[in-house]
Design a protein around this motif. Structure first.
Motif, mmCIF file in Angstrom:
data_model
loop_
_atom_site.group_PDB
_atom_site.id
_atom_site.type_symbol
_atom_site.label_atom_id
_atom_site.label_comp_id
_atom_site.label_asym_id
_atom_site.label_seq_id
_atom_site.Cartn_x
_atom_site.Cartn_y
_atom_site.Cartn_z
ATOM 1 N N ASN A 127 0.954 -1.358 -0.127
ATOM 2 C CA ASN A 127 0.026 0.203 0.050
ATOM 3 C C ASN A 127 0.573 0.682 -0.407
ATOM 4 O O ASN A 127 1.969 1.347 0.745
ATOM 5 C CB ASN A 127 -1.096 -0.234 1.289
ATOM 6 C CG ASN A 127 -1.640 -0.860 1.105
ATOM 7 O OD1 ASN A 127 -2.358 -1.320 0.231
ATOM 8 N ND2 ASN A 127 -2.015 -1.805 2.096
ATOM 9 N N GLU A 162 -3.511 -3.470 9.269
ATOM 10 C CA GLU A 162 -3.825 -5.148 9.037
ATOM 11 C C GLU A 162 -3.915 -6.052 10.615
ATOM 12 O O GLU A 162 -3.256 -5.303 11.616
ATOM 13 C CB GLU A 162 -2.240 -5.218 8.097
ATOM 14 C CG GLU A 162 -2.563 -4.630 6.455
ATOM 15 C CD GLU A 162 -3.286 -5.141 6.274
ATOM 16 O OE1 GLU A 162 -4.064 -6.323 5.709
ATOM 17 O OE2 GLU A 162 -3.722 -4.206 4.961
ATOM 18 N N ASN A 227 -17.593 -10.457 -0.242
ATOM 19 C CA ASN A 227 -16.864 -9.290 -0.791
ATOM 20 C C ASN A 227 -17.598 -8.377 -1.066
ATOM 21 O O ASN A 227 -18.635 -7.862 -0.279
ATOM 22 C CB ASN A 227 -16.091 -9.102 -2.332
ATOM 23 C CG ASN A 227 -17.694 -9.798 -3.507
ATOM 24 O OD1 ASN A 227 -18.442 -10.587 -3.212
ATOM 25 N ND2 ASN A 227 -17.645 -8.310 -4.356
ATOM 26 N N SER A 240 -9.623 4.091 -0.686
ATOM 27 C CA SER A 240 -8.719 3.276 0.052
ATOM 28 C C SER A 240 -9.720 2.513 1.355
ATOM 29 O O SER A 240 -10.854 3.282 0.922
ATOM 30 C CB SER A 240 -7.888 3.656 1.463
ATOM 31 O OG SER A 240 -8.481 4.603 1.728
ATOM 32 N N TYR A 242 -11.356 0.758 4.223
ATOM 33 C CA TYR A 242 -10.857 -0.564 5.238
ATOM 34 C C TYR A 242 -11.359 -1.220 6.354
ATOM 35 O O TYR A 242 -12.705 -0.907 6.379
ATOM 36 C CB TYR A 242 -9.938 0.441 6.607
ATOM 37 C CG TYR A 242 -9.797 0.302 8.060
ATOM 38 C CD1 TYR A 242 -8.336 -0.788 7.956
ATOM 39 C CD2 TYR A 242 -10.449 0.395 8.793
ATOM 40 C CE1 TYR A 242 -8.255 -0.895 9.682
ATOM 41 C CE2 TYR A 242 -9.726 0.187 9.986
ATOM 42 C CZ TYR A 242 -9.103 -0.657 10.592
ATOM 43 O OH TYR A 242 -8.923 -0.961 11.591
ATOM 44 N N GLU A 251 -8.406 -5.146 8.014
ATOM 45 C CA GLU A 251 -6.785 -5.621 6.560
ATOM 46 C C GLU A 251 -7.643 -3.709 5.986
ATOM 47 O O GLU A 251 -8.832 -3.264 6.298
ATOM 48 C CB GLU A 251 -7.421 -6.006 5.650
ATOM 49 C CG GLU A 251 -9.200 -6.180 5.016
ATOM 50 C CD GLU A 251 -10.548 -7.561 4.029
ATOM 51 O OE1 GLU A 251 -9.881 -6.822 2.800
ATOM 52 O OE2 GLU A 251 -10.170 -8.575 4.650
ATOM 53 N N THR A 252 -6.936 -3.308 4.570
ATOM 54 C CA THR A 252 -6.747 -2.392 4.131
ATOM 55 C C THR A 252 -6.637 -2.344 2.328
ATOM 56 O O THR A 252 -5.474 -2.844 2.113
ATOM 57 C CB THR A 252 -5.830 -1.145 4.330
ATOM 58 O OG1 THR A 252 -5.788 -1.353 6.187
ATOM 59 C CG2 THR A 252 -5.578 0.059 3.870
ATOM 60 N N ASN A 253 -7.566 -1.718 1.694
ATOM 61 C CA ASN A 253 -7.000 -2.596 0.208
ATOM 62 C C ASN A 253 -6.797 -1.469 -0.124
ATOM 63 O O ASN A 253 -7.673 0.228 -0.078
ATOM 64 C CB ASN A 253 -8.131 -2.675 0.001
ATOM 65 C CG ASN A 253 -8.352 -3.444 -1.605
ATOM 66 O OD1 ASN A 253 -7.246 -2.455 -2.785
ATOM 67 N ND2 ASN A 253 -8.902 -3.947 -2.425
ATOM 68 N N ASN A 254 -5.799 -0.123 -0.806
ATOM 69 C CA ASN A 254 -5.281 1.073 -1.488
ATOM 70 C C ASN A 254 -5.100 0.745 -2.693
ATOM 71 O O ASN A 254 -4.743 1.902 -2.980
ATOM 72 C CB ASN A 254 -4.375 1.719 -0.874
ATOM 73 C CG ASN A 254 -4.171 2.396 0.882
ATOM 74 O OD1 ASN A 254 -5.057 2.664 1.057
ATOM 75 N ND2 ASN A 254 -3.806 1.385 1.579
ATOM 76 N N GLN A 255 -6.042 0.558 -3.579
ATOM 77 C CA GLN A 255 -6.014 -0.930 -5.245
ATOM 78 C C GLN A 255 -6.738 0.544 -5.834
ATOM 79 O O GLN A 255 -7.361 0.327 -6.750
ATOM 80 C CB GLN A 255 -5.767 -2.040 -5.662
ATOM 81 C CG GLN A 255 -4.455 -1.988 -4.436
ATOM 82 C CD GLN A 255 -3.679 -2.036 -4.700
ATOM 83 O OE1 GLN A 255 -2.816 -1.800 -5.732
ATOM 84 N NE2 GLN A 255 -2.763 -1.706 -3.442
ATOM 85 N N THR A 257 -9.761 0.622 -6.480
ATOM 86 C CA THR A 257 -11.275 -0.124 -6.466
ATOM 87 C C THR A 257 -12.373 -0.127 -5.980
ATOM 88 O O THR A 257 -11.740 0.317 -4.646
ATOM 89 C CB THR A 257 -10.438 -1.555 -6.945
ATOM 90 O OG1 THR A 257 -11.816 -1.921 -7.386
ATOM 91 C CG2 THR A 257 -10.143 -2.453 -5.808
ATOM 92 N N ASP A 260 -14.187 -5.549 -4.715
ATOM 93 C CA ASP A 260 -12.961 -6.600 -4.713
ATOM 94 C C ASP A 260 -13.511 -8.210 -4.912
ATOM 95 O O ASP A 260 -14.702 -8.329 -4.974
ATOM 96 C CB ASP A 260 -11.717 -6.911 -3.282
ATOM 97 C CG ASP A 260 -12.812 -8.079 -1.835
ATOM 98 O OD1 ASP A 260 -12.328 -7.627 -1.020
ATOM 99 O OD2 ASP A 260 -13.962 -6.875 -1.793
#
Length: 367
Positions: A127, A162, A227, A240, A242, A251-255, A257, A260
């Protein structure tokens, strides 16, 4: 009456740590990480021994000997602060503690998944920002120990945004003379003090009626296939997402989008979504339970005006109940609907089933 672990035990731990820290272990991999311990809110735990050992028997102190802090999976410093120096990978965990609400001593020695721990410590952060917008070299930099009722022990790897469970263990009830463990008071005085001054009314009733929720934190570990999807206004971009789960994983998603792929996860109790629209940055905060006290406890670090800021049982909350209604092993989708006027809606969808989750607390702020 606050319990203090026997001073000679504390001094012995400190002495051994100093001795080992002076030794050289050049042939062993070492990593810079912190440690910590925690217990569930309202169900106090006091440790008198908490230590890890490497494959070569080097001691690794676990921060927080004494009265553990809550909430579950997120403890802090209370009695002794561990050194920030680099440590080897732990292989053995030893714990000894007193469970206030159960009036029981527990002890255990457990084999840790050292190979898994090493992989976590070596993992680089993918990230570019994270919740604090700071670049982090390694994804995980903390080993967290959780102690719950009935001898339940959980170990997590933790990093910025995380947290992943490493394993669950079971400590055994042991018998001890009070004065051999604690320096002050008697066992009878401790029990009386807790009933009169410490326990909430709910916990007091559970203690007196022998109805403590021994298996509650095991229920929190149940996972479902799901998801997420974030619906934002036209031209908005999700930066992002979280999640904080009721089993203390995060969990963290910084992609950048808005969705998921399905994976096995516990039920979330908190979500944070960062998104931008027309050059303005927004943060949407969602708590999967009603009540300003719960929201304020998480975001303002205060119990507000309530004696019980955390929900007594998250499995009774609407979100958990809706997940339980889903077909097992059929992927579900948690859908967030964010609007330009800062409204927040959450739905749980599985095939033809689409449930509106109403009992949430959600707020959107412009950053």
């Amino acid at each position: 009456m606050r319990k203090f672990p026997n001073l000679k035990n504390i001094l012995l731990i400190i002495y051994n740590i100093v001795i080992f820290s002076c030794q050289q272990h050049s042939s062993m991999k070492r990593f810079k990480y912190n440690t910590g311990s925690s217990c569930p809110s309202y169900y106090g735990i006091t440790t008198y021994e908490q230590i890890m050992y490497s494959d070569s028997d080097e001691m690794i102190m676990i921060d927080g000997v004494g009265s553990l802090r809550s909430p579950w999976g997120d403890g802090g410093v209370t009695f002794i602060k561990n050194s920030p120096s680099e440590n080897p990978v732990p292989k053995i965990l030893k714990l000894g503690y007193y469970s206030d609400t159960e009036d029981q001593f527990y002890e255990g020695e457990f084999q840790l998944p050292s190979q898994d721990i090493e992989k976590f410590l070596e993992e680089k952060s993918t990230n570019s920002g994270g919740k604090s917008q700071n670049m982090i070299e390694h994804k995980y930099d903390r080993i967290e120990i959780g102690v719950a009722l009935g001898g339940m022990i959980v170990v997590w790897m933790k990093g910025e945004g995380e947290q992943r469970e490493l394993g669950k263990y079971k400590a055994k009830i042991v018998k001890h003379h009070w004065q051999d463990i604690f320096d002050n008071g008697t066992r009878e005085e401790e029990v009386k003090y807790n009933l009169e001054k410490v326990f909430t009314n709910k916990v007091k009733e559970e203690v007196l009626n022998k109805t403590l929720p021994i298996d509650l934190w095991e229920k929190y570990r149940e996972k479902f296939s799901w998801n997420y999807r974030v619906n934002v206004p036209e031209n908005a971009i999700v930066n992002s997402v979280y999640f904080n789960m009721i089993n203390a994983e995060a969990e963290t998603n910084n992609q950048t989008t808005n969705a998921d792929k399905p994976s096995k996860r516990a039920v979330p109790y908190q979500a944070e979504i960062i998104w931008t629209l027309n050059g303005k940055r927004y943060e949407s905060r969602i708590i999967f339970a009603e009540g300003e006290n719960y929201y304020n406890t998480i975001y303002k670090g205060t119990i507000a005006s309530s004696d019980n800021p955390y929900p007594a049982d998250l499995t009774k909350e609407e979100t958990f109940q809706n997940f339980k209604k889903m077909k097992p092993d059929h992927p579900a989708e948690l859908i967030f609907n964010l609007t330009s006027n800062r409204e927040i809606g959450v739905n749980l969808k599985q095939e033809s089933i689409n449930v509106n989750i109403r009992k949430i607390t959600g707020k959107t702020f412009q950053q």
